[in-house]
Each structure stands twice: as C-alpha cells, then as structure tokens.
Design an enzyme around this catalytic site. Structure first.
Site, PDB file in Angstrom:
ATOM      1  N   ALA A   8      -3.056  -8.377   7.540  1.00 43.65           N
ATOM      2  CA  ALA A   8      -1.850  -7.548   7.639  1.00 43.65           C
ATOM      3  C   ALA A   8      -1.872  -6.513   6.527  1.00 43.65           C
ATOM      4  O   ALA A   8      -1.965  -6.873   5.360  1.00 43.65           O
ATOM      5  CB  ALA A   8      -0.591  -8.410   7.532  1.00 43.65           C
ATOM      6  N   CYS A   9      -1.824  -5.240   6.906  1.00 42.02           N
ATOM      7  CA  CYS A   9      -1.726  -4.169   5.917  1.00 42.02           C
ATOM      8  C   CYS A   9      -0.340  -3.544   6.004  1.00 42.02           C
ATOM      9  O   CYS A   9       0.390  -3.783   6.964  1.00 42.02           O
ATOM     10  CB  CYS A   9      -2.818  -3.118   6.125  1.00 42.02           C
ATOM     11  SG  CYS A   9      -2.634  -2.113   7.623  1.00 42.02           S
ATOM     12  N   PRO A  10       0.064  -2.747   5.016  1.00 46.98           N
ATOM     13  CA  PRO A  10       1.430  -2.218   5.003  1.00 46.98           C
ATOM     14  C   PRO A  10       1.809  -1.414   6.238  1.00 46.98           C
ATOM     15  O   PRO A  10       2.920  -1.550   6.737  1.00 46.98           O
ATOM     16  CB  PRO A  10       1.448  -1.335   3.743  1.00 46.98           C
ATOM     17  CG  PRO A  10       0.444  -1.969   2.842  1.00 46.98           C
ATOM     18  CD  PRO A  10      -0.645  -2.459   3.753  1.00 46.98           C
TER      19      PRO A  10
END
Length: 456
Positions: A8-10
C-alpha cells in the site's frame, strides 16, 4: 514455503502494484507460494483470508499507509516501506522468514512491533505515514472536484455564475461538493491512521471547523493530528464498565473528541493557523519572476529525487494543498510536469541511445513512456535501481528544468493528477507542453552522455 504480503502506497496508484509484482516475482523464483493483497486506489484487491493467514509461514507488509494488523497476530512478520520491496524483494522475503512473531497490542492499526526489522525509526516517519494516509484518501475528491471545475471553465471562465446552467452545476459538483469535502477528509483520515475508526469522525469534524475558520490545508493537518492523539488519550484514560463499553465509539469518543478539537480551534488554534495559512497562500500567489522559477526548480528536484518516495510525496502534497481555493495552481502544474519527466526522459533515451540499454530495459522504456504520460513518476524506478549514479542526477536535472520553466511560463493546473489526459485543465497549455519536452530532452541527453554502452 507460503508467503503472504500486503502492499500500500499513499496514492495507491503505482508503488502499490509495482511492489506487489516485485514480491511475487521474487517468491516464484525461490519456488515459494505467494499471495499479495494490494490496497490501492480502487480499494482492497486479492484480500488475504483467515485461511490464507493461518497457512502462511511469513507475512510481508510493504506499506506507507496504515493497514489492519490484528489478523496477523502469531505470525512471523516484517514491516517496511513500500519502496523497500522494489529495491530488494529477495532479501525482504528472507527477512520475513527470520522475523519475530507478531503479537497484536489491541489496536486495529498497529505497526510498532518490537523487533520488526524495518520498524519506523522515529516519530517523524510515523507522522509522514499518517499524513500520507490522509492525502491518499483526499486525492479522489480533489481529482473529481478539479475535473468538474475544469469542465465548467470550458463553457467560459464566468459561465458558472449563470444559475441553472450546466456550467453552474459542474462548478457546484466540483467546488461545492468535491473541494468542500477534501479538507475534512484529509483531517479525518490522518486521525483514522493514528487512532483507527474512532478517530475518523473527530478528525472530519475538526477539518470542517478548520474550513469555517479559513485555516485550509494547514488547518486540516493540525486538526487531523490533534484529533487522532486526542482520541487515543480518551481511549486510554476514560474507562467504562464492560456493560457500557459499547457507547465509547458512538457517544463518548465522538462527542468529547469533537468538542475538545473544535473548541480548541475556535478559542486557541484556529486564528493563528488561519493567519499562517493565509500568509502562505498570499506569498505563493504573489511569487513571480526569479522566485517562482527557483520554487519550480526545487519542486522539480524533489519530484525526481526518489520517484514516488517521501520527498516526492511531500512536493505532491504541497502542490495539492494549493488547489484548495478551487482555481488553477501554478505550483500544482509544476509538480505534475516535473513528475512526468523522469519516465518520459528515460523512455526517449531508450529509443535514441539503443546501444546503452539492454533488451529488457528497452521494453521497460515503452512502459515508462505510458507511465510518464500518465504522471506516474515511479516508471523511472527500474532504471534508477539498475544505475542510480547516472540515472538519478539525469532525471533530477530534467525535472528541475521543467519545474522552473512551468513556473516561468505561469502555466496553471486545476486538477492534481492525470498527466496528458487532463491537459484540458491546464492554462497556457502550449508553453506547458514545451516545458515538459525541454525537461524530457535534458534527461534523455544526460542519460545518453553518462551511461556506458552495453557490451555485446
């Protein structure tokens, strides 16, 4: 061996899926079973089931935003930033198999397991994660609102002032709904990252108060962090009998939390934060000439430095913050243009300087062209990972040129993402395209000059 992972990235756009692919490929080469849950912009995909987790030998979390953790209690677990999976997925898998067993500490959003290899080393990194969690949830509101506003302007800059027209309805959707929600959503999901679900309502109410006081983007950040930590303190110090525990999340926490945050803003925090926010916006709006060009240059350097990492995201968050007025932003335009240049420049370089790239890199160059056109800076990562000393300075130089030119040309952008596909939302689009082409050319030429020929 059976490995599970969560990525999960921003923004949930590129790093999330690139990290998942890297982990999958590394596991398959080792002959391990692998399943990766991605928590991207379209939501949770390939979600890990309780049966998956029970059968797993190790868990990898490659995440820059908060994820549910209690489900992994009793399993070997390693927690790292999403970029670490891109750098060395093989080592990450080995670290996971040697990692300590995770023991949940009662929260649904815990990432402070003692002994986990890549535990956040200081509170500032945790603060960055909370901020990026808020930004990731805010982006769809900004994108939808910004595009609706841009479509409204296509009927004429003042067309929305005529009530009952399509232009007016588009402006109401974009400015009256999308942009109106983005500040409360940012604050709410910063608080959510800190305090789990009980923090969401308190954060959103705090963000709404910040809007009322004209504290804007800066006020949302303050409200979000304050709400999260206030809720944690309420959960820690207010203890009710078991028979009354059910009213904590629906009555005690939202009421006391929102009153503490809201009244603190009205009586103490709101006025100075609003003054700082107004002064900052006035300063940025008034920038022209050399100062604007210098700011654009710095933005370009930041966007290319780590290609989607913390420095890149800090510049991006800064750019989105300048969109709160609902008008085109020169800073947002510079951010997007500079972010497009690294993959575009590398794509051009693979086409022109064929003898300096492997066959695999030439194929990656085709993908980089599409990613660059879509404003996905992460498309440059495979090239930078393979040859950082030559690639990173080259892409930073090109992005800096583009950022500076974009500001010098006073190009503005009213949406925060989309690349080539939202050029209709760019003011002074011809010069904007010229700025991108100039930076792309600089990067491609420097790559061609610095990289060595591939030995056949």
């Amino acid at each position: 061996m059976r490995i599970l992972a969560v990525t999960a990235c921003p923004t949930g756009i590129a790093h999330t899926y690139m990290a998942a692919e890297a982990i999958e490929e590394a596991a398959k080469k080792k002959g391990y079973e692998i399943k990766v849950e991605t928590r991207g912009s379209v939501g949770v995909e390939n979600e890990l089931t309780s049966e998956d987790i029970a059968a797993a030998d190790a868990i990898i979390l490659a995440c820059d935003t908060s994820v549910p953790m209690d489900r992994f209690s009793g399993k070997k677990l390693v927690s790292v930033g999403v970029s670490d999976a891109l750098k060395d997925a093989n080592k990450l898998i080995e670290d996971a198999l040697k990692a300590p067993v995770y023991k949940a500490s009662g929260s649904n959003l815990v990432d402070d397991v003692a002994g986990i290899k890549a535990k956040r080393k200081d509170e500032s990194k945790g603060a960055y994660k909370h901020l990026m969690n808020g930004v990731s949830f805010m982006i769809p509101f900004v994108v939808a609102g910004g595009i609706a506003i841009a479509l409204s302007f296509m009927f004429g800059y003042d067309a929305f002032q005529q009530e009952g027209t399509l232009a007016a309805y588009l402006m109401n959707i974009g400015g009256g709904a999308g942009f109106a929600l983005m500040i409360p959503v940012l604050a709410g999901y910063i608080a959510y990252s800190i305090a789990d679900r009980p923090g969401l309502a308190v954060g959103m109410i705090g963000g709404s108060v910040a809007v009322q006081l004209n504290a804007g983007f800066l006020g949302a950040i303050v409200a979000g962090f304050m709400a999260g930590y206030v809720v944690n303190l309420i959960k820690k110090y207010i203890k009710l009998p078991k028979t009354l525990q059910g009213i904590m999340p629906v009555l005690i926490i939202p009421v006391f939390g929102s009153l503490i945050v809201g009244l603190s803003f009205f009586y103490i925090i709101g006025t100075p934060v609003a003054a700082i926010n107004t002064a900052m916006n006035n300063f940025l709006t008034g920038m022209s000439g050399t100062n604007a060009v210098l700011l654009g240059l710095i933005i370009g350097l930041m966007m290319a430095f780590d290609m989607g990492g913390p420095v890149n995201k800090a510049a991006y968050a800064f750019g989105t913050g300048t969109l709160v007025a609902g008008t085109g932003s020169a800073i947002m335009a510079a951010v997007m243009a500079a972010g497009m240049v690294p993959p575009l420049g590398l794509a051009v370089a693979t086409f022109i300087f064929k003898d300096k790239f492997t066959l695999a890199e030439k194929e990656a160059g085709k993908a980089a062209a599409v990613l660059g056109a879509s404003f996905i800076t992460e498309g440059a990562i495979p090239f930078a990972a393979a040859d950082p000393l030559r690639v990173i300075p080259s892409i930073m130089a090109g992005a800096a040129v583009t950022g500076a030119l974009s500001m010098a040309f006073n190009a503005t952008l009213s949406v925060p993402h989309g690349g080539l596909f939202v050029f209709f939302a760019v003011e002074n689009v011809a010069m904007y395209v010229l700025a991108i082409l100039a930076g792309t050319a600089v990067t491609a030429i420097l790559i061609g000059m610095l990289k060595k020929k591939i030995e056949v």
